[in-house]
Design a protein around this motif. Structure first.
Motif, mmCIF file in Angstrom:
data_model
loop_
_atom_site.group_PDB
_atom_site.id
_atom_site.type_symbol
_atom_site.label_atom_id
_atom_site.label_comp_id
_atom_site.label_asym_id
_atom_site.label_seq_id
_atom_site.Cartn_x
_atom_site.Cartn_y
_atom_site.Cartn_z
ATOM 1 N N GLY A 92 0.819 -1.216 0.000
ATOM 2 C CA GLY A 92 0.000 0.000 0.000
ATOM 3 C C GLY A 92 0.846 1.256 0.000
ATOM 4 N N ALA A 93 1.928 1.236 0.761
ATOM 5 C CA ALA A 93 2.827 2.394 0.783
ATOM 6 C C ALA A 93 3.474 2.596 -0.577
ATOM 7 N N SER A 94 3.810 1.503 -1.242
ATOM 8 C CA SER A 94 4.384 1.591 -2.582
ATOM 9 C C SER A 94 3.367 2.154 -3.575
ATOM 10 N N ALA A 95 2.128 1.708 -3.469
ATOM 11 C CA ALA A 95 1.072 2.235 -4.341
ATOM 12 C C ALA A 95 0.845 3.718 -4.077
ATOM 13 N N MET A 96 0.901 4.107 -2.808
ATOM 14 C CA MET A 96 0.742 5.521 -2.455
ATOM 15 C C MET A 96 1.869 6.354 -3.062
ATOM 16 N N ALA A 97 3.089 5.856 -2.979
ATOM 17 C CA ALA A 97 4.223 6.576 -3.574
ATOM 18 C C ALA A 97 4.051 6.705 -5.080
ATOM 19 N N GLY A 98 3.567 5.647 -5.708
ATOM 20 C CA GLY A 98 3.312 5.706 -7.149
ATOM 21 C C GLY A 98 2.253 6.735 -7.496
ATOM 22 N N LEU A 99 1.166 6.765 -6.721
ATOM 23 C CA LEU A 99 0.114 7.752 -6.970
ATOM 24 C C LEU A 99 0.620 9.176 -6.784
ATOM 25 N N LEU A 100 1.432 9.374 -5.755
ATOM 26 C CA LEU A 100 1.949 10.724 -5.501
ATOM 27 C C LEU A 100 2.877 11.182 -6.621
ATOM 28 N N ASN A 101 3.544 10.252 -7.291
ATOM 29 C CA ASN A 101 4.398 10.618 -8.423
ATOM 30 C C ASN A 101 3.592 10.814 -9.700
ATOM 31 N N LEU A 102 2.531 10.041 -9.872
ATOM 32 C CA LEU A 102 1.755 10.107 -11.114
ATOM 33 C C LEU A 102 0.795 11.292 -11.162
ATOM 34 N N MET A 103 0.199 11.637 -10.036
ATOM 35 C CA MET A 103 -0.824 12.693 -10.028
ATOM 36 C C MET A 103 -0.340 14.002 -10.644
ATOM 37 N N PRO A 104 0.717 14.632 -10.124
ATOM 38 C CA PRO A 104 1.119 15.920 -10.694
ATOM 39 C C PRO A 104 1.639 15.801 -12.123
ATOM 40 N N ARG A 105 2.083 14.625 -12.511
ATOM 41 C CA ARG A 105 2.657 14.444 -13.839
ATOM 42 C C ARG A 105 1.584 14.276 -14.909
ATOM 43 N N TYR A 106 0.479 13.590 -14.576
ATOM 44 C CA TYR A 106 -0.500 13.249 -15.605
ATOM 45 C C TYR A 106 -1.769 14.094 -15.591
ATOM 46 N N LEU A 107 -2.068 14.779 -14.505
ATOM 47 C CA LEU A 107 -3.254 15.627 -14.491
ATOM 48 C C LEU A 107 -3.213 16.725 -15.553
ATOM 49 N N PRO A 108 -2.062 17.388 -15.784
ATOM 50 C CA PRO A 108 -2.048 18.418 -16.832
ATOM 51 C C PRO A 108 -2.388 17.875 -18.226
ATOM 52 N N ARG A 109 -2.124 16.610 -18.485
ATOM 53 C CA ARG A 109 -2.475 16.032 -19.788
ATOM 54 C C ARG A 109 -3.979 16.017 -20.015
ATOM 55 N N ARG A 118 0.556 19.167 -6.239
ATOM 56 C CA ARG A 118 1.985 19.116 -5.945
ATOM 57 C C ARG A 118 2.259 19.051 -4.429
ATOM 58 N N ALA A 119 1.237 19.312 -3.626
ATOM 59 C CA ALA A 119 1.380 19.271 -2.165
ATOM 60 C C ALA A 119 1.279 17.815 -1.705
ATOM 61 N N VAL A 120 2.398 17.238 -1.307
ATOM 62 C CA VAL A 120 2.466 15.808 -1.017
ATOM 63 C C VAL A 120 1.670 15.436 0.233
ATOM 64 N N ARG A 121 1.855 16.144 1.314
ATOM 65 C CA ARG A 121 1.193 15.764 2.571
ATOM 66 C C ARG A 121 -0.330 15.795 2.472
ATOM 67 N N PRO A 122 -0.922 16.848 1.904
ATOM 68 C CA PRO A 122 -2.390 16.814 1.754
ATOM 69 C C PRO A 122 -2.852 15.670 0.839
ATOM 70 N N MET A 123 -2.066 15.351 -0.197
ATOM 71 C CA MET A 123 -2.460 14.263 -1.093
ATOM 72 C C MET A 123 -2.393 12.915 -0.371
ATOM 73 N N VAL A 124 -1.421 12.743 0.513
ATOM 74 C CA VAL A 124 -1.358 11.515 1.312
ATOM 75 C C VAL A 124 -2.626 11.401 2.152
ATOM 76 N N LEU A 125 -3.048 12.501 2.754
ATOM 77 C CA LEU A 125 -4.273 12.487 3.551
ATOM 78 C C LEU A 125 -5.495 12.184 2.693
ATOM 79 N N VAL A 126 -5.564 12.778 1.508
ATOM 80 C CA VAL A 126 -6.705 12.534 0.614
ATOM 81 C C VAL A 126 -6.760 11.067 0.215
ATOM 82 N N PHE A 127 -5.651 10.498 -0.219
ATOM 83 C CA PHE A 127 -5.639 9.088 -0.625
ATOM 84 C C PHE A 127 -5.936 8.163 0.553
#
Length: 156
Positions: A92-109, A118-127
Motif C-alpha cells: 500500500g505504501a508503494s502504491a501511495m508513492a506511485g500515486l503521488l508521483n503520477l498525479m502531478p505528472r499526468y493531471l495536466p495532460r 503538488r502538495a504531497v502531505r495533503p495528497m497523502v491524507l486525501v488518498f
C-alpha cells in the motif's frame, strides 16, 4: 533492475549485456512466482475442505493463513498473519508513492493543473481518507472491495 550491471563494453546507448541480464532476472522471478502460485493452488485444493472456501468459511480469501493456523499452530499462524499484514502495508505504501508521483505528472495532460496536486502531505491524507472511505462503504468486505476495484469480477 537498476542494480543490474552490464559488461565493460556496454554503453548508455547500447546496454546489451545489461538488457540480457535483466531479462534473465525477470524470467527467473516469473518462473519462481508461477511455481509458487501453482503449488499453493494445488496444496490448498487438496488440504482444505470445499466448504471452508465458501462465503463465511474460514479459508475464504485466506487459504494459506487457514493452513498455517490449522497445521502449524496458532503461534505460527499469528506470525504468518502479521507478516501478511506487513507485506500488504508495504504494498500500500508503494502504491501511495506511485500515486503521488503520477498525479502531478499526468493531471495536466487531461487539462487539469491544480497546484494542490503538488502538495504531497495533503495528497497523502486525501488518498488515505479515500482508502478508509472505500473500506467503510463496503464494510471491510474484501470480496466486495475487489468487485469495486475490478467491476468485471462481480459475482452474483
Amino acid at each position: 533492475m537498476p542494480h543490474v550491471q552490464g559488461d565493460r563494453g556496454d554503453t548508455e546507448e547500447r546496454p546489451t549485456v545489461r538488457i540480457r541480464d535483466t531479462r534473465k532476472l525477470l524470467t527467473t522471478a516469473a518462473v519462481i512466482m508461477s511455481g509458487f502460485l501453482i503449488c499453493t493452488s494445488f496444496i490448498t485444493t487438496l488440504l482444505i475442505p470445499q466448504d471452508e472456501f465458501k462465503a463465511g468459511g474460514q479459508a475464504n480469501g485466506r487459504a494459506l493463513a487457514y493452513l498455517a493456523h490449522h497445521y502449524l499452530g496458532s503461534v505460527f499462524g499469528s506470525v504468518y498473519d502479521a507478516a501478511t499484514i506487513g507485506i500488504l502495508w508495504f504494498a500500500g505504501a508503494s502504491a501511495m508513492a506511485g500515486l503521488l508521483n503520477l498525479m502531478p505528472r499526468y493531471l495536466p495532460r487531461y487539462g487539469m493543473a491544480p497546484h494542490w496536486a503538488r502538495a504531497v502531505r495533503p495528497m497523502v491524507l486525501v488518498f488515505t481518507l479515500i482508502g478508509f472511505l472505500v473500506t467503510w462503504i463496503f464494510d471491510a468486505d474484501v470480496d466486495a472491495q475487489g468487485g469495486a476495484y475490478a467491476p468485471g469480477c462481480w459475482s452474483s
